[in-house]
Scaffold this motif. Structure first.
Motif, PDB file in Angstrom:
ATOM      1  N   LYS A  19      -0.348   2.397 -15.461  1.00  0.00           N
ATOM      2  CA  LYS A  19       0.026   2.988 -13.934  1.00  0.00           C
ATOM      3  C   LYS A  19       0.743   1.608 -13.179  1.00  0.00           C
ATOM      4  O   LYS A  19       1.556   1.982 -12.380  1.00  0.00           O
ATOM      5  CB  LYS A  19      -0.942   3.479 -13.417  1.00  0.00           C
ATOM      6  CG  LYS A  19      -1.518   4.885 -14.271  1.00  0.00           C
ATOM      7  CD  LYS A  19      -2.623   5.557 -13.560  1.00  0.00           C
ATOM      8  CE  LYS A  19      -2.950   6.858 -14.020  1.00  0.00           C
ATOM      9  NZ  LYS A  19      -2.005   7.966 -14.485  1.00  0.00           N
ATOM     10  N   TRP A  20       0.114   0.660 -13.263  1.00  0.00           N
ATOM     11  CA  TRP A  20       0.617  -0.479 -12.522  1.00  0.00           C
ATOM     12  C   TRP A  20       1.806  -1.140 -12.843  1.00  0.00           C
ATOM     13  O   TRP A  20       2.493  -1.741 -11.944  1.00  0.00           O
ATOM     14  CB  TRP A  20      -0.512  -1.638 -12.339  1.00  0.00           C
ATOM     15  CG  TRP A  20      -0.600  -2.548 -11.309  1.00  0.00           C
ATOM     16  CD1 TRP A  20       0.265  -2.597 -10.142  1.00  0.00           C
ATOM     17  CD2 TRP A  20      -1.628  -3.619 -10.944  1.00  0.00           C
ATOM     18  NE1 TRP A  20      -0.144  -3.904  -9.454  1.00  0.00           N
ATOM     19  CE2 TRP A  20      -1.067  -4.328 -10.025  1.00  0.00           C
ATOM     20  CE3 TRP A  20      -2.922  -4.034 -11.484  1.00  0.00           C
ATOM     21  CZ2 TRP A  20      -1.756  -5.193  -9.301  1.00  0.00           C
ATOM     22  CZ3 TRP A  20      -3.520  -4.997 -11.275  1.00  0.00           C
ATOM     23  CH2 TRP A  20      -2.939  -5.528 -10.287  1.00  0.00           C
ATOM     24  N   ASP A  27       4.551  -6.194  -5.973  1.00  0.00           N
ATOM     25  CA  ASP A  27       4.012  -5.564  -4.955  1.00  0.00           C
ATOM     26  C   ASP A  27       3.302  -6.483  -3.903  1.00  0.00           C
ATOM     27  O   ASP A  27       2.297  -6.091  -3.137  1.00  0.00           O
ATOM     28  CB  ASP A  27       2.843  -4.440  -5.516  1.00  0.00           C
ATOM     29  CG  ASP A  27       1.761  -5.140  -6.226  1.00  0.00           C
ATOM     30  OD1 ASP A  27       1.913  -6.530  -6.432  1.00  0.00           O
ATOM     31  OD2 ASP A  27       0.792  -4.477  -6.881  1.00  0.00           O
ATOM     32  N   GLY A  28       3.683  -7.878  -3.900  1.00  0.00           N
ATOM     33  CA  GLY A  28       3.182  -8.581  -2.893  1.00  0.00           C
ATOM     34  C   GLY A  28       1.863  -9.181  -3.139  1.00  0.00           C
ATOM     35  O   GLY A  28       1.071  -9.369  -2.177  1.00  0.00           O
ATOM     36  N   ASP A 170      -1.941   3.013  -5.098  1.00  0.00           N
ATOM     37  CA  ASP A 170      -0.830   4.171  -5.532  1.00  0.00           C
ATOM     38  C   ASP A 170      -0.249   4.754  -4.482  1.00  0.00           C
ATOM     39  O   ASP A 170      -0.260   4.620  -3.306  1.00  0.00           O
ATOM     40  CB  ASP A 170      -1.282   4.962  -6.677  1.00  0.00           C
ATOM     41  CG  ASP A 170      -2.475   6.073  -6.240  1.00  0.00           C
ATOM     42  OD1 ASP A 170      -2.558   6.156  -4.661  1.00  0.00           O
ATOM     43  OD2 ASP A 170      -3.006   6.806  -6.931  1.00  0.00           O
ATOM     44  N   GLU A 171       0.802   6.005  -4.954  1.00  0.00           N
ATOM     45  CA  GLU A 171       1.645   6.513  -4.008  1.00  0.00           C
ATOM     46  C   GLU A 171       0.652   7.492  -2.854  1.00  0.00           C
ATOM     47  O   GLU A 171       1.262   7.952  -1.677  1.00  0.00           O
ATOM     48  CB  GLU A 171       2.636   7.429  -4.741  1.00  0.00           C
ATOM     49  CG  GLU A 171       2.215   8.472  -5.392  1.00  0.00           C
ATOM     50  CD  GLU A 171       1.365   8.099  -6.952  1.00  0.00           C
ATOM     51  OE1 GLU A 171       1.121   9.073  -7.624  1.00  0.00           O
ATOM     52  OE2 GLU A 171       1.698   6.740  -7.082  1.00  0.00           O
ATOM     53  N   VAL A 176      -6.260   1.765  -7.304  1.00  0.00           N
ATOM     54  CA  VAL A 176      -6.707   1.939  -8.688  1.00  0.00           C
ATOM     55  C   VAL A 176      -7.177   0.649  -9.390  1.00  0.00           C
ATOM     56  O   VAL A 176      -6.295  -0.378  -9.272  1.00  0.00           O
ATOM     57  CB  VAL A 176      -5.412   2.571  -9.188  1.00  0.00           C
ATOM     58  CG1 VAL A 176      -5.528   2.881 -10.691  1.00  0.00           C
ATOM     59  CG2 VAL A 176      -4.959   3.773  -8.547  1.00  0.00           C
ATOM     60  N   GLN A 177      -8.162   0.786 -10.065  1.00  0.00           N
ATOM     61  CA  GLN A 177      -8.813  -0.459 -10.552  1.00  0.00           C
ATOM     62  C   GLN A 177      -9.128  -0.194 -12.018  1.00  0.00           C
ATOM     63  O   GLN A 177      -9.342   0.978 -12.581  1.00  0.00           O
ATOM     64  CB  GLN A 177     -10.043  -1.018  -9.818  1.00  0.00           C
ATOM     65  CG  GLN A 177      -9.614  -1.426  -8.338  1.00  0.00           C
ATOM     66  CD  GLN A 177     -11.049  -1.637  -7.817  1.00  0.00           C
ATOM     67  OE1 GLN A 177     -11.930  -1.182  -8.200  1.00  0.00           O
ATOM     68  NE2 GLN A 177     -10.969  -2.538  -6.699  1.00  0.00           N
TER      69      GLN A 177
END
Length: 255
Positions: A19-20, A27-28, A170-171, A176-177
């Motif tokens: 998902k990542w 994403d900084g 996430d959006e 999320v881990q």
């Protein structure tokens, strides 16, 4: 620093990284910035002093380090790039098609032998260790590394690990881990030694020392002022040779 109050969900590590994958490279993430700086400082001199012909990028992800290693290594070298996430590896393969790279999809946490033609001269594994049991990780590294070969390993520092785990927002605004462990530095070194890997030099530590340093790392670094975030280590696989009539083995390292 107080733990985050953001809603958090934990998924199996492979699912979380799948998902990542679409946002992983942009994403900084401050820990990734530290990891890039550590790589740039440590890896080029190591490649010059102990040049590998066969190298394993263990946990290659989107190919962030694979591409840098491919550029640094001579054309006669070969890289095996291994990861558990199909989505991450798909990105890596698309960005770096090369006959000098073999892509291997494998979940290290299953504690099965790595599907890698051993031995390799070097292993590079960055920001992977926190997702794997220590003895499983170093057993896998030692199992494919030739005697006298080296391993470069980085991870989240336990100071940061006390209040955070690797993951993304996430959006929906949910963190999320994957599954993570907060390995202590002493435990890491002890596990490596049990596998026959000896620490070379000092343990490297990086963090955000003050507001000025935070400004250089970006807005997200401000909350980490005063926290050690990143740890890096270089190990050599112990050489053994017989001495004396009784054949006792004396370990040493190649350096």
């Amino acid at each position: 620093m107080a733990p985050s109050t953001r809603p958090t969900i934990q998924l199996p590590t492979v699912e979380a990284y799948d998902k990542w994958a679409p946002t992983y490279d942009h994403d900084g993430n401050i820990l990734q910035l530290h990891d890039d700086h550590a790589f740039t400082t440590t890896i080029p001199p190591l490649l010059l002093s102990h040049p590998p012909t066969r190298l394993l990028d263990l946990g290659c992800g989107t190919g962030r380090n694979t591409s840098k290693l491919h550029a640094l290594l001579p054309p006669t070298s070969h890289i095996t790039a291994l990861d558990a996430s199909p989505a991450m590896m798909s990105i890596a393969q698309s960005r770096l098609p090369s006959p000098r790279i073999t892509w291997v999809l494998h979940d290290l946490t299953r504690n099965t032998p790595l599907p890698v033609t051993a031995p390799v001269d070097a292993v590079v594994s960055t920001l992977v260790l926190e997702h794997v049991g220590l003895d499983v990780f170093f057993g896998a590294v030692a199992g494919v590394l030739r005697s006298g070969g080296w391993a470069y390993v980085t991870s989240m520092h336990p100071q940061m690990g006390a209040v955070s785990r690797a993951g993304f927002v996430d959006e929906r605004g949910v963190k999320v881990q994957g599954v993570s462990y907060n390995h202590q530095v002493e435990e890491v070194v002890a596990s490596a030694e049990r596998a026959g890997l000896r620490l070379q030099g000092e343990v490297g530590e990086r963090g955000v020392g003050d507001e000025g340093e935070a400004e250089g790392l970006g807005v997200r670094a401000r909350k980490w002022v005063g926290v050690v975030m990143h740890v890096e280590m270089v190990f050599f696989k112990i050489l053994k040779f017989a001495v004396g009539r009784l054949g006792w083995c004396t370990p040493t390292s190649q350096d």
